[in-house]
Motif scaffolding. Sequence first.
Motif, PDB file in Angstrom:
ATOM      1  N   LEU A 100       0.963   1.810   8.289  1.00  0.00           N
ATOM      2  CA  LEU A 100       1.242   2.049   6.919  1.00  0.00           C
ATOM      3  C   LEU A 100       2.649   3.158   6.982  1.00  0.00           C
ATOM      4  CD1 LEU A 100      -2.147   2.761   5.331  1.00  0.00           C
ATOM      5  CD2 LEU A 100      -0.716   0.717   5.158  1.00  0.00           C
ATOM      6  N   GLY A 101       2.667   4.123   7.866  1.00  0.00           N
ATOM      7  CA  GLY A 101       3.627   5.079   7.805  1.00  0.00           C
ATOM      8  C   GLY A 101       4.892   4.571   8.353  1.00  0.00           C
ATOM      9  N   THR A 126      -1.113   8.670   5.197  1.00  0.00           N
ATOM     10  CA  THR A 126      -1.570   7.414   5.720  1.00  0.00           C
ATOM     11  C   THR A 126      -2.645   7.646   6.829  1.00  0.00           C
ATOM     12  OG1 THR A 126       0.149   6.955   7.874  1.00  0.00           O
ATOM     13  CG2 THR A 126       0.795   6.408   5.427  1.00  0.00           C
ATOM     14  N   THR A 142       0.905  -1.251   0.037  1.00  0.00           N
ATOM     15  CA  THR A 142      -0.127   0.102  -0.013  1.00  0.00           C
ATOM     16  C   THR A 142       0.613   1.202  -0.040  1.00  0.00           C
ATOM     17  OG1 THR A 142      -1.874  -1.265   1.025  1.00  0.00           O
ATOM     18  CG2 THR A 142      -1.841   1.250   1.361  1.00  0.00           C
ATOM     19  N   THR A 143       2.136   1.170   0.630  1.00  0.00           N
ATOM     20  CA  THR A 143       2.877   2.433   0.729  1.00  0.00           C
ATOM     21  C   THR A 143       3.984   2.282  -0.392  1.00  0.00           C
ATOM     22  OG1 THR A 143       4.067   1.111   2.301  1.00  0.00           O
ATOM     23  CG2 THR A 143       2.683   2.932   3.243  1.00  0.00           C
ATOM     24  N   ILE A 158       6.098  11.726   4.993  1.00  0.00           N
ATOM     25  CA  ILE A 158       5.310  10.502   5.380  1.00  0.00           C
ATOM     26  C   ILE A 158       4.294  11.153   6.494  1.00  0.00           C
ATOM     27  CG2 ILE A 158       4.834   8.263   6.234  1.00  0.00           C
ATOM     28  CD1 ILE A 158       6.594   8.339   3.440  1.00  0.00           C
ATOM     29  N   LEU A 160       3.155  11.143   1.231  1.00  0.00           N
ATOM     30  CA  LEU A 160       2.188  10.253   1.470  1.00  0.00           C
ATOM     31  C   LEU A 160       1.344  10.107   2.670  1.00  0.00           C
ATOM     32  CD1 LEU A 160       1.830   7.152   0.410  1.00  0.00           C
ATOM     33  CD2 LEU A 160       3.590   6.270   1.974  1.00  0.00           C
ATOM     34  N   GLY A 208       6.127   3.297   4.982  1.00  0.00           N
ATOM     35  CA  GLY A 208       6.507   4.477   4.010  1.00  0.00           C
ATOM     36  C   GLY A 208       7.694   5.075   4.273  1.00  0.00           C
TER      37      GLY A 208
END
Lengths: 351, 351
Positions: free
Chosen positions: B189-190, B247, B165-166, B183, B245, B193
């Motif tokens: 997620l982060g 998240t 996803t990242t 990020i 990005l 990332g």
Amino acid sequence: MKASGYANNSATDKLKPFEFDRREPGPQDVVIDILYCGVCHSDIHSARNEWGHTHYPFVPGHEIIGRVRAVGNNVSRFKAGELVGVGCLVDSCRECEPCKEGLEQYCENGWTGTYGSEDKIGGTPHTHTFGGYSDKITVSERFVLRVPDNLDPAAAAPLLCAGITTYSPLKHWKVSSGQKVGIIGLGGLGHMGIKFAHAMGAHVTMITTSPAKGKDAKRLGADGVLISTDASAMTAAQGSFDFLLNTIPVGHDVNPYMGLLKLDGTMVIVGAVEALTKVSGVPFIFKRRSMAGSLIGGLPETQEMLDFCGKHNITCDIEMIDIKNINAAYDRTVKGDVKYRFVIDMGTLAN
Amino acid sequence: MKASGYANNSATDKLKPFEFDRREPGPQDVVIDILYCGVCHSDIHSARNEWGHTHYPFVPGHEIIGRVRAVGNNVSRFKAGELVGVGCLVDSCRECEPCKEGLEQYCENGWTGTYGSEDKIGGTPHTHTFGGYSDKITVSERFVLRVPDNLDPAAAAPLLCAGITTYSPLKHWKVSSGQKVGIIGLGGLGHMGIKFAHAMGAHVTMITTSPAKGKDAKRLGADGVLISTDASAMTAAQGSFDFLLNTIPVGHDVNPYMGLLKLDGTMVIVGAVEALTKVSGVPFIFKRRSMAGSLIGGLPETQEMLDFCGKHNITCDIEMIDIKNINAAYDRTVKGDVKYRFVIDMGTLAN
């Protein structure tokens, strides 16, 4: 140098005759006798101080067409008598990366708008720039554009704002033959969006709340019309557009439009500076769609746009007015009662 | 084929042991003994029916690592004993343009999720797919991924969702050396990332509301930390990022983040499926910025991501749990009390 024009003195004041100074031309300057000036909705927002930073007295106008009256010693690109245009910008820092790339509209140190901006060049008693609702203007050569001779000069005026505002995103996002493009909203911007996207070879759909606008959209070059209040038509059109140019000038719900885009499609906002209603992440995430914005265009691209118009014989659909009727024209513009742009015949200023 | 796992039977029900059937392998199928399964926030949303379309009984889990137990006659890419992964998808139409391009996550005819989707392949008494909180799974070869042997298999599990996803948006928007990347949000997620953007050579800034997260962000690879509640720091960082990005997993105000982007910069939303608060057109228009979305990744790109992780020795920071503690782990995940992903040791299922 003495100039005549129209100005107002407060947010509630009407525009009326106004005498002021233009700077004497420096070595890089072009002095222009203004023939025509388009009426942009931004003129009205600014005259009425709806964005909160208007400096009075205020002379609007940034869709200027005229003839060169005189040029400074170092001006190489223009000579007296030539048909020229001036758009939204008359100066920028010229040194930042965007300026070096000809993206003066994104100048990092702040460009000088044709009206209402602090005048960093000076040479007059006025602190702020005065726009094109006037008989003449002095502009630095870099910010003067050549207007193809085959274009009707009056109908070319709105190209300098409405034209470049729609041309630039269509070019930047590489709209081309074979693509399906939607133009959202049929006003001054939208009618130019249709003409440009059509001339670039795209299949063009006019997307509007108003069925009455469909016929005119086809005359302007649209291949189809999608009525955005028709839920079944909107559902049927989901995921079908490569690109959407959104010219709606006020805050609105973008979610239904985002769903119209294909995988990797982009919708570009050029009109709405007001807040959009709540935006859902869902249409973005599930088809990797994008929403972007775009502001007028830089000087090289504005010249490219004018040359494109010369080649494809594109101008705006206008209604010419006497400057004495400018206040009534403002009221009609706010009501959307214009097809599609008022242009002031500056010859009426002397009457 | 009999399988054991954990399921719940309603939105308010806890997960508990559940016996069910997996299909016998067809010619293209791979049967996998599941070793580990990550706990994604989507598992919780779905188990609790927060998105409104959960089918019960419900077996979550789409971050699956296991070993091949058996393969069908026509399977060429895998053999028994190999370490493999299964992510969010187990089927798609395989015929639409996105599927042909390996973008199965954007399948136009609807992909089959690893859990909770209508099972179009069939072969069991169940109408919907059951996920990875179980001892084994049968998956079509196309949707099985090779896991590099040098990676810790447990810590590799969340790569199948949080990782791809990242990774996918960072690759799609061409994040690379010399770019300044932010990020936003430091969770499952982060934290991936940060690792990916750092490995791609970017200058990485962790953008968070929580100063306490700064130290950990640097350990993960961030070059700097920007506290989004620090107004002066946010002002100083305006216009400085090439790419963001985002998240954040819930609806939020994106306007302050959009202003952090440079001219032509893009912010990609990967977490927020809820409505964002009112979005202003201004930061979009005045720097031609974009906001986009991105959904997991296709199978070829997911394999590329796993290979990238093998090369750069990247895995997730995990907390391993016994499956009997899954309900407590859900509560902790909702509170954000995990660094940064729970992974179920599926060996505990038999205890």
